[in-house]
Motif scaffolding. Sequence first.
Motif, PDB file in Angstrom:
ATOM      1  N   PHE A   6       0.837  -1.196   0.000  1.00 47.90           N
ATOM      2  CA  PHE A   6       0.000   0.000   0.000  1.00 47.90           C
ATOM      3  C   PHE A   6       0.871   1.244   0.000  1.00 47.90           C
ATOM      4  CE2 PHE A   6      -2.412  -3.347   1.973  1.00 47.90           C
ATOM      5  CZ  PHE A   6      -3.693  -3.187   1.487  1.00 47.90           C
ATOM      6  N   PHE A   7       0.371   2.303  -0.645  1.00 43.95           N
ATOM      7  CA  PHE A   7       0.953   3.638  -0.532  1.00 43.95           C
ATOM      8  C   PHE A   7       0.201   4.342   0.589  1.00 43.95           C
ATOM      9  CE2 PHE A   7       0.201   8.129  -1.278  1.00 43.95           C
ATOM     10  CZ  PHE A   7       1.494   8.614  -1.370  1.00 43.95           C
ATOM     11  N   VAL A   8       0.931   4.935   1.518  1.00 43.33           N
ATOM     12  CA  VAL A   8       0.313   5.763   2.565  1.00 43.33           C
ATOM     13  C   VAL A   8       1.105   7.067   2.624  1.00 43.33           C
ATOM     14  CG1 VAL A   8      -0.345   5.947   4.986  1.00 43.33           C
ATOM     15  CG2 VAL A   8      -0.359   3.705   3.883  1.00 43.33           C
ATOM     16  N   ASP A   9       0.424   8.183   2.530  1.00 43.15           N
ATOM     17  CA  ASP A   9       1.093   9.492   2.457  1.00 43.15           C
ATOM     18  C   ASP A   9       1.662   9.900   3.820  1.00 43.15           C
ATOM     19  OD1 ASP A   9       2.051  11.785   1.314  1.00 43.15           O
ATOM     20  OD2 ASP A   9       0.158  12.871   1.472  1.00 43.15           O
ATOM     21  N   MET A  10       2.742   9.215   4.206  1.00 41.86           N
ATOM     22  CA  MET A  10       3.402   9.488   5.496  1.00 41.86           C
ATOM     23  C   MET A  10       4.562  10.451   5.264  1.00 41.86           C
ATOM     24  SD  MET A  10       3.714   5.544   6.835  1.00 41.86           S
ATOM     25  CE  MET A  10       4.505   4.957   5.339  1.00 41.86           C
ATOM     26  N   THR A  11       4.644  11.478   6.112  1.00 41.37           N
ATOM     27  CA  THR A  11       5.719  12.455   5.946  1.00 41.37           C
ATOM     28  C   THR A  11       6.667  12.501   7.139  1.00 41.37           C
ATOM     29  OG1 THR A  11       4.233  14.135   6.819  1.00 41.37           O
ATOM     30  CG2 THR A  11       4.357  13.943   4.414  1.00 41.37           C
ATOM     31  N   ASP A  49      -9.717  -4.729   1.087  1.00 43.55           N
ATOM     32  CA  ASP A  49     -10.650  -3.662   1.477  1.00 43.55           C
ATOM     33  C   ASP A  49     -10.556  -3.346   2.969  1.00 43.55           C
ATOM     34  OD1 ASP A  49     -11.567  -3.412  -1.114  1.00 43.55           O
ATOM     35  OD2 ASP A  49     -13.268  -4.759  -0.812  1.00 43.55           O
ATOM     36  N   VAL A  50     -10.491  -4.390   3.789  1.00 41.95           N
ATOM     37  CA  VAL A  50     -10.384  -4.199   5.245  1.00 41.95           C
ATOM     38  C   VAL A  50      -9.069  -3.492   5.583  1.00 41.95           C
ATOM     39  CG1 VAL A  50     -10.086  -5.411   7.455  1.00 41.95           C
ATOM     40  CG2 VAL A  50     -11.886  -6.126   5.870  1.00 41.95           C
ATOM     41  N   LEU A  51      -7.983  -3.928   4.953  1.00 40.81           N
ATOM     42  CA  LEU A  51      -6.673  -3.322   5.210  1.00 40.81           C
ATOM     43  C   LEU A  51      -6.653  -1.857   4.774  1.00 40.81           C
ATOM     44  CD1 LEU A  51      -4.389  -6.279   4.083  1.00 40.81           C
ATOM     45  CD2 LEU A  51      -4.970  -5.624   6.429  1.00 40.81           C
ATOM     46  N   LEU A  52      -7.220  -1.573   3.615  1.00 39.64           N
ATOM     47  CA  LEU A  52      -7.241  -0.199   3.098  1.00 39.64           C
ATOM     48  C   LEU A  52      -8.087   0.704   4.002  1.00 39.64           C
ATOM     49  CD1 LEU A  52      -6.141   1.535   0.835  1.00 39.64           C
ATOM     50  CD2 LEU A  52      -8.116   0.897  -0.549  1.00 39.64           C
ATOM     51  N   GLU A  61      -3.842   9.799   3.109  1.00 42.44           N
ATOM     52  CA  GLU A  61      -4.231   9.194   1.834  1.00 42.44           C
ATOM     53  C   GLU A  61      -3.611   7.800   1.761  1.00 42.44           C
ATOM     54  OE1 GLU A  61      -3.483   9.702  -2.942  1.00 42.44           O
ATOM     55  OE2 GLU A  61      -2.685  11.217  -1.593  1.00 42.44           O
ATOM     56  N   ALA A  62      -4.400   6.812   1.361  1.00 40.73           N
ATOM     57  CA  ALA A  62      -3.899   5.450   1.243  1.00 40.73           C
ATOM     58  C   ALA A  62      -4.425   4.824  -0.046  1.00 40.73           C
ATOM     59  CB  ALA A  62      -4.336   4.617   2.440  1.00 40.73           C
ATOM     60  N   LYS A  63      -3.538   4.088  -0.750  1.00 36.43           N
ATOM     61  CA  LYS A  63      -3.918   3.437  -2.004  1.00 36.43           C
ATOM     62  C   LYS A  63      -3.324   2.026  -2.018  1.00 36.43           C
ATOM     63  CE  LYS A  63      -3.559   7.624  -4.783  1.00 36.43           C
ATOM     64  NZ  LYS A  63      -2.625   8.341  -5.633  1.00 36.43           N
ATOM     65  N   TYR A  64      -4.056   1.125  -2.633  1.00 38.16           N
ATOM     66  CA  TYR A  64      -3.562  -0.242  -2.797  1.00 38.16           C
ATOM     67  C   TYR A  64      -2.666  -0.290  -4.030  1.00 38.16           C
ATOM     68  CZ  TYR A  64      -3.667  -5.290  -3.647  1.00 38.16           C
ATOM     69  OH  TYR A  64      -3.328  -6.584  -3.856  1.00 38.16           O
ATOM     70  N   LEU A  65      -1.454  -0.821  -3.870  1.00 32.70           N
ATOM     71  CA  LEU A  65      -0.502  -0.896  -4.981  1.00 32.70           C
ATOM     72  C   LEU A  65      -0.463  -2.276  -5.628  1.00 32.70           C
ATOM     73  CD1 LEU A  65       2.447   1.131  -3.424  1.00 32.70           C
ATOM     74  CD2 LEU A  65       0.745   1.929  -5.064  1.00 32.70           C
ATOM     75  N   GLY A  66      -0.814  -3.308  -4.891  1.00 34.12           N
ATOM     76  CA  GLY A  66      -0.827  -4.644  -5.476  1.00 34.12           C
ATOM     77  C   GLY A  66      -0.182  -5.672  -4.574  1.00 34.12           C
ATOM     78  N   CYS A  67      -0.222  -6.905  -5.050  1.00 32.80           N
ATOM     79  CA  CYS A  67       0.352  -8.015  -4.311  1.00 32.80           C
ATOM     80  C   CYS A  67       1.863  -8.012  -4.511  1.00 32.80           C
ATOM     81  CB  CYS A  67      -0.265  -9.318  -4.828  1.00 32.80           C
ATOM     82  SG  CYS A  67      -0.025 -10.685  -3.712  1.00 32.80           S
ATOM     83  N   LYS A  68       2.606  -8.244  -3.454  1.00 32.98           N
ATOM     84  CA  LYS A  68       4.071  -8.189  -3.540  1.00 32.98           C
ATOM     85  C   LYS A  68       4.649  -9.569  -3.755  1.00 32.98           C
ATOM     86  CE  LYS A  68       7.837  -5.885  -1.247  1.00 32.98           C
ATOM     87  NZ  LYS A  68       8.354  -5.009  -2.226  1.00 32.98           N
TER      88      LYS A  68
END
Length: 68
Positions: A6-11, A49-52, A61-68
Motif C-alpha cells: 500500500f501507498f500511505v502518504d506518510m511524511t 478492502d479491510v486493510l485499506l 491518503e492510502a492506495k492499494y498498490l498490489g500483491c508483492k
Amino acid sequence: MPKEEFFVDMTCEGCSNAVNRVLSRLEGVQYEIDLPNKKVVIESNLSVDVLLETLKKTGKEAKYLGCK
C-alpha cells in the motif's frame, strides 16, 4: 499469507506511528513500514478492502498498490 503493498502518504515519524497504531489492533497481521518511500507491506489473511479502510483511519491518503 499474501503480502499486499500500500501507498500511505506518510511524511514523518508521527505518521508512521499512526499507521503502527491502527495496524497493531488487527489480529494476525504482520507489516513493514517504509517511511522514506511511503509504503506499507502487510502480510495478512484479511481482505484488501479491510486493510485499506484500516489504513485510511490514520487520516492519511492510502492506495492499494498490489500483491508483492
